[in-house]
Design an enzyme around this catalytic site. Structure first.
Site, PDB file in Angstrom:
ATOM      1  N   HIS A 143       8.388 -26.656  52.528  1.00 40.87           N
ATOM      2  CA  HIS A 143       9.299 -27.505  51.747  1.00 40.87           C
ATOM      3  C   HIS A 143      10.719 -27.426  52.275  1.00 40.87           C
ATOM      4  O   HIS A 143      11.132 -26.426  52.872  1.00 40.87           O
ATOM      5  CB  HIS A 143       9.315 -27.084  50.275  1.00 40.87           C
ATOM      6  N   HIS A 178       4.749 -25.418  43.985  1.00 37.95           N
ATOM      7  CA  HIS A 178       4.869 -23.979  43.748  1.00 37.95           C
ATOM      8  C   HIS A 178       6.063 -23.695  42.841  1.00 37.95           C
ATOM      9  O   HIS A 178       5.948 -22.946  41.863  1.00 37.95           O
ATOM     10  CB  HIS A 178       5.047 -23.247  45.080  1.00 37.95           C
TER      11      HIS A 178
END
Length: 339
Positions: free
Chosen positions: A167, A114
């Site tokens: 993450h 992302h």
């Protein structure tokens, strides 16, 4: 890395505790940072503003996501939502964190896709807008506004990925820095007007090289499905595991989009020259068309069929934006002028 991962978990815990009331906002931000959004949202938005910038967005999105896949296969990055359980470091002091529907991605975690794709694609957009504003106003202050928006966007996407436990902070930073570099480099070499053969060879080359890398690593005894097994094991809800987050989905999306870009430029070299009002109509119609293309249900079994149809789906995306919708609008507006 254990200390870095542990610190990342506590950062995610504090972020959730402080901003849990903003969960809906974080979900929107993380979806806007999804690499898929670069193809389905940013590409048409940019294309109908500047054709070259639009082509650059699609090109940069595909190449940066493909490189992200390769990096993930090589770096074996953990994800917070499974590392908490796998590490067994938090048995006596478990963190007060929650998973969400967008948490359980199945690929390795480093670097953040992302953050990396957003940094690359948004650089193309803001640098184009900044140059346009400076050429019209000669104001350094005004032309700097898009770059400020760029930094804010990267920070927001990064925090959203940490918030949903997708993450660790260092993975977000690595993705952002790498994506920025790719955005600067790749935006200088936009394949606008290249022959169809270039895109066919690029698409096939990326597909085969990724498959050969995968096969080579498997022959060396490296199980590249390790992350999928961990995601299924530690995801709070089995229905949150989606095949379109798997590494091969990214691969087929990138290769399909590049082949589609070549086909679109082959069918209509140079595109249609449209005034601003028809372009706005094109953007609206393309957005609706891509919304329905994205929502097309695909069978997940057998997986080969799913990936083949996923490949075709993203071949269609550039056709909708660059050929079908502008051609229809050109036909209708041209007819009205003749009438």
């Amino acid at each position: 890395m254990e200390a870095i991962h542990t610190q990342g978990i506590w950062i995610a815990e504090r972020l959730q505790q402080k901003t849990m009331s903003q969960e809906a906002l974080w979900q929107i931000v993380t979806h806007m940072g999804d690499p898929k959004a670069a193809f389905l949202l940013m590409f048409p938005l940019t294309y109908f503003t500047s054709r070259r910038a639009g082509v650059a967005v699609l090109w940069v999105a595909a190449i940066s996501e493909w490189l992200n896949l390769v990096f993930k296969w090589m770096l074996f990055g953990e994800r917070p939502f499974w590392w908490i359980g796998e590490s067994r470091l938090f048995i006596n002091n478990p963190p007060n964190v929650h998973q969400f529907a967008s948490t359980c991605e199945t690929g390795p975690g480093s670097p953040s896709g992302h953050a990396m794709v957003t940094a690359a694609v948004w650089w193309v957009m803001v640098s184009s807008l900044g140059s346009f504003l400076y050429s019209r106003t000669h104001s350094l202050l005004l032309s700097a506004v898009p770059y400020l928006l760029y930094v804010v966007t990267l920070v927001a996407v990064g925090l959203s990925r940490i918030f949903i436990l997708a993450h660790f902070p260092h993975q977000v930073v690595a993705g952002s820095v790498t994506g920025f570099i790719l955005g600067v480099v790749l935006s200088r070499r936009v394949p606008e007007g290249r022959p169809l053969l270039f895109f066919v060879c690029t698409s096939i080359g990326l597909l085969l090289s990724a498959l050969l890398l995968h096969a080579g690593l498997e022959l060396l005894g490296i199980n590249l499905s390790w992350s999928i097994a961990l995601a299924k094991k530690w995801c709070a809800h089995a229905e949150w595991i989606r095949l379109d987050t798997a590494p091969f989905s990214s691969l087929t999306r990138d290769c399909g989009a590049l082949l589609g870009l070549g086909l679109a430029q082959y069918w209509k070299p140079g595109g249609w020259s449209l005034p601003w009002a028809p372009r706005a109509l094109c953007l609206a119609l393309s957005s609706m068309g891509l919304y329905h293309v994205n929502r097309l249900p695909l069978p997940v079994h057998p997986q080969t069929l799913f990936y083949s149809l996923f490949f075709i789906k993203f071949i269609i995306v550039p056709q909708v934006v660059m050929v079908f919708v502008p051609g229809l609008v050109h036909l209708l507006t041209g007819k009205n002028k003749r009438d």
